[in-house]
Design a protein around this motif. Structure first.
Motif, PDB file in Angstrom:
ATOM      1  N   THR A  22      78.346  79.064  87.144  1.00  0.00           N
ATOM      2  CA  THR A  22      78.924  80.400  87.249  1.00  0.00           C
ATOM      3  C   THR A  22      78.586  81.153  88.655  1.00  0.00           C
ATOM      4  O   THR A  22      79.288  82.256  88.628  1.00  0.00           O
TER       5      THR A  22
ATOM      6  N   ARG B 227      88.035  89.504  83.940  1.00  0.00           N
ATOM      7  CA  ARG B 227      88.026  88.525  84.672  1.00  0.00           C
ATOM      8  C   ARG B 227      86.626  87.676  84.732  1.00  0.00           C
ATOM      9  O   ARG B 227      86.747  86.540  85.256  1.00  0.00           O
ATOM     10  N   ARG B 228      85.682  88.191  84.472  1.00  0.00           N
ATOM     11  CA  ARG B 228      84.528  87.756  84.661  1.00  0.00           C
ATOM     12  C   ARG B 228      83.956  86.870  83.151  1.00  0.00           C
ATOM     13  O   ARG B 228      82.951  86.015  83.262  1.00  0.00           O
TER      14      ARG B 228
ATOM     15  N   ARG C 196      80.968  87.533  81.252  1.00  0.00           N
ATOM     16  CA  ARG C 196      79.603  87.777  81.935  1.00  0.00           C
ATOM     17  C   ARG C 196      79.253  89.343  82.292  1.00  0.00           C
ATOM     18  O   ARG C 196      78.119  89.489  82.742  1.00  0.00           O
TER      19      ARG C 196
ATOM     20  N   GLU D  50      85.931  95.078  92.287  1.00  0.00           N
ATOM     21  CA  GLU D  50      86.249  93.624  92.096  1.00  0.00           C
ATOM     22  C   GLU D  50      85.504  92.935  93.225  1.00  0.00           C
ATOM     23  O   GLU D  50      85.028  91.674  92.784  1.00  0.00           O
TER      24      GLU D  50
ATOM     25  N   ALA E 282      81.916  92.801  91.864  1.00  0.00           N
ATOM     26  CA  ALA E 282      81.983  92.006  90.779  1.00  0.00           C
ATOM     27  C   ALA E 282      81.715  90.332  91.443  1.00  0.00           C
ATOM     28  O   ALA E 282      81.120  89.629  90.893  1.00  0.00           O
ATOM     29  N   ALA E 283      82.747  90.115  92.057  1.00  0.00           N
ATOM     30  CA  ALA E 283      82.867  88.555  92.787  1.00  0.00           C
ATOM     31  C   ALA E 283      81.615  88.463  93.385  1.00  0.00           C
ATOM     32  O   ALA E 283      81.324  86.902  93.565  1.00  0.00           O
TER      33      ALA E 283
ATOM     34  N   PHE F  15      78.877  87.995  90.350  1.00  0.00           N
ATOM     35  CA  PHE F  15      79.315  87.149  89.085  1.00  0.00           C
ATOM     36  C   PHE F  15      80.452  86.251  89.411  1.00  0.00           C
ATOM     37  O   PHE F  15      80.760  85.445  88.389  1.00  0.00           O
TER      38      PHE F  15
END
Length: 507
Positions: A338, A456-457, A460, A499, A502-503, A506
């Motif tokens: 991931t 969307r994670r 996580r 976002e 986070a991208a 994660f």
């Protein structure tokens, strides 16, 4: 012929010291299969107990323990053991020491906590000292309780790394691992067998820690003292630490005899002190080396296997726990598939500079301890600086670790720093919200777009929409599993920025 196991472990860790055990707990928390191989059959050692086994825990280490639900266990284990001589020493002094630099003390009442505006009160705010034995006992108990397999008396002898796994030879057996992490100390066999470069500076002195019986316990003055030959610290009736500027010539080259310790003690102290008995002794040096890379293929290094330096200031254990906290979640995400492509590379990118900084901190202390008139003059200036408000605050933040900040993207001054322990309006503290090893998105104003970022994670990132009693002017904070702030916003948060952050961390 070695017995070859068919089981493929997600990770094999060489070394069941504090770093290896903490890392094992981190990986197991993510549901991975973890095997720890330790050369020593018996985890107990006199050098892990009082007086030589005492270690101070820095703010990042205490925060790591707090965030994983281990701090109360560590405190209880230490209280159950012998009373801390550090605490007793503080209790006898009119001023509480905040630390020292090359033996030059600075004090808590000179330190200005307002210099750390992002640091909120927390159960992890108070410094503490523990013995290595009690610390390792707590970590080993946690590791075993959550399913980590620990094999003692089974040190790594060799390794063979292929494209997708590592064959680890230990104790006449061969273990298979997707990843091997060397946490096996300053003389790491993993580091040597894998061919890591280990660059640095050679020692200037041999240090001694000894428990002795003196013919006249009053022959030496208590406390820390500099001399024409080195430095010594004496705690009556017989605990001695000293450094002899011999270029490290004696360290691990000959047996430590009472005659030799007496000769060095006489030379360093300038007295004719006489030893009746030598009960316990060990040597150490100020050799400062660091692996030029922390990863080669599927082999990684952490703790003393990645960096060594003198024990001055007690930075080594804390530096190693920092490595484990930083590496654990990144390696776990990589194994689970991931992780973003560059996530594991960020381990060395963040921790190598942190290690280099500690090595230079150690070298600077050695430079201030050299037995020369110029050094003594410089030490007097540093002593004057530590007695000022700004000076004591600077040294305290370096020693305590509160100044640690990773160079992350983002302009907010909290990005890259440790998450403040926000007291939420519903009575919870922010620190324990990281106990499951996930990311955390604190949304103090409950913005719906931020909830979508977390959703969307796929589990996580835990999303918590709740105001904080003291929010430090923030509206939302994204926190990595290691407690480092990845993104923070004041006013109306930009969901697009959240976002992107986070991208990066994660996926």
């Amino acid at each position: 012929m070695p017995h070859r196991h068919t089981v493929l472990h997600d990770a094999v860790i060489a070394g069941a010291g504090p770093v290896g055990l903490f890392l094992a707990c981190e990986l197991r928390l993510a549901g991975l299969s973890v095997l720890v191989l330790e050369q020593a059959e018996d985890p107990h050692s006199p050098l892990k107990r009082l007086p030589f086994g005492m270690r101070g825990l820095s703010a990042p280490t205490l925060e790591a323990l707090y965030r994983r639900g281990l701090l109360d266990d560590v405190v209880a284990a230490q209280r159950a053991g012998a009373a801390s001589p550090v605490a007793a020493h503080w209790a006898r002094q009119p001023r509480r020491p905040a630390g020292h630099f090359a033996g030059i003390q600075f004090y808590q009442d000179d330190v200005d906590p307002a210099a750390w505006p992002w640091h909120l009160p927390s159960p992890a705010s108070t410094g503490m000292a523990v013995t290595l034995e009690s610390f390792e006992t707590v970590l080993a108990a946690r590791a075993s309780a959550i399913g980590v397999s620990i094999r003692r008396g089974c040190g790594v002898d060799d390794l063979v790394s292929s494209g997708d796994e590592v064959a680890v030879h230990a104790g006449g057996e061969t273990f298979r691992a997707r990843w091997l992490i060397g946490c096996d100390g300053g003389r790491s066999l993993v580091r040597k067998a894998a061919g890591f470069d280990f660059a640095g500076t050679d020692p200037e002195f041999t240090g001694y820690s000894a428990e002795v019986e003196l013919a006249d316990p009053d022959a030496l003055p208590p406390g820390r003292h500099y001399s024409a030959a080195g430095m010594f610290t004496y705690a009556p009736p017989g605990t001695i630490a000293m450094v002899d500027f011999d270029g490290g010539a004696f360290h691990r080259t000959r047996p430590i005899t009472p005659e030799h310790v007496q000769a060095v003690l006489r030379r360093v102290t300038g007295t004719e002190v006489t030893l009746r008995a030598l009960r316990l002794a060990t040597t150490w040096t100020d050799r400062a080396h660091q692996a030029t890379a922390y990863r080669k293929g599927r082999v990684l290094l952490a703790g003393d296997a990645a960096h060594i330096h003198s024990p001055l200031g007690g930075q080594g254990l804390n530096l190693g726990i920092g490595d484990a906290m930083n590496l654990g979640w990144k390696l776990a995400a990589t194994i689970r598939g991931t992780a973003p492509a560059s996530l594991l590379d960020s381990y060395a990118a963040e921790r190598h500079p942190a290690g280099a900084k500690v090595l230079d901190w150690s070298r600077a202390q050695v430079a201030l301890m050299r037995p020369s008139p110029g050094t003594r003059a410089l030490a007097a200036i540093v002593r004057d600086l530590t007695a000022t408000r700004d000076g004591a605050t600077y040294f305290a933040e370096r020693v305590s670790g509160v100044s640690l900040r990773y160079a992350l993207d983002g302009t907010h001054p909290l990005a890259g720093r440790s998450m403040p322990d926000f007291a939420l309006a519903d009575g919870r503290q922010a620190g324990p919200l990281l106990c499951e090893g996930k990311g955390l998105l604190l949304d103090f104003d409950a913005h719906a777009p931020l909830h979508a970022v977390a959703a969307r994670r796929d589990g996580r990132i835990d999303y918590v929409a709740c105001d904080a009693k003291v929010r430090l002017g923030l509206s939302a904070v994204l926190v990595r599993p290691d407690g480092v702030v990845a993104w923070a916003s004041e006013g109306g948060p930009d969901a697009g920025e959240a976002e992107r952050a986070a991208a990066r961390w994660f996926g």
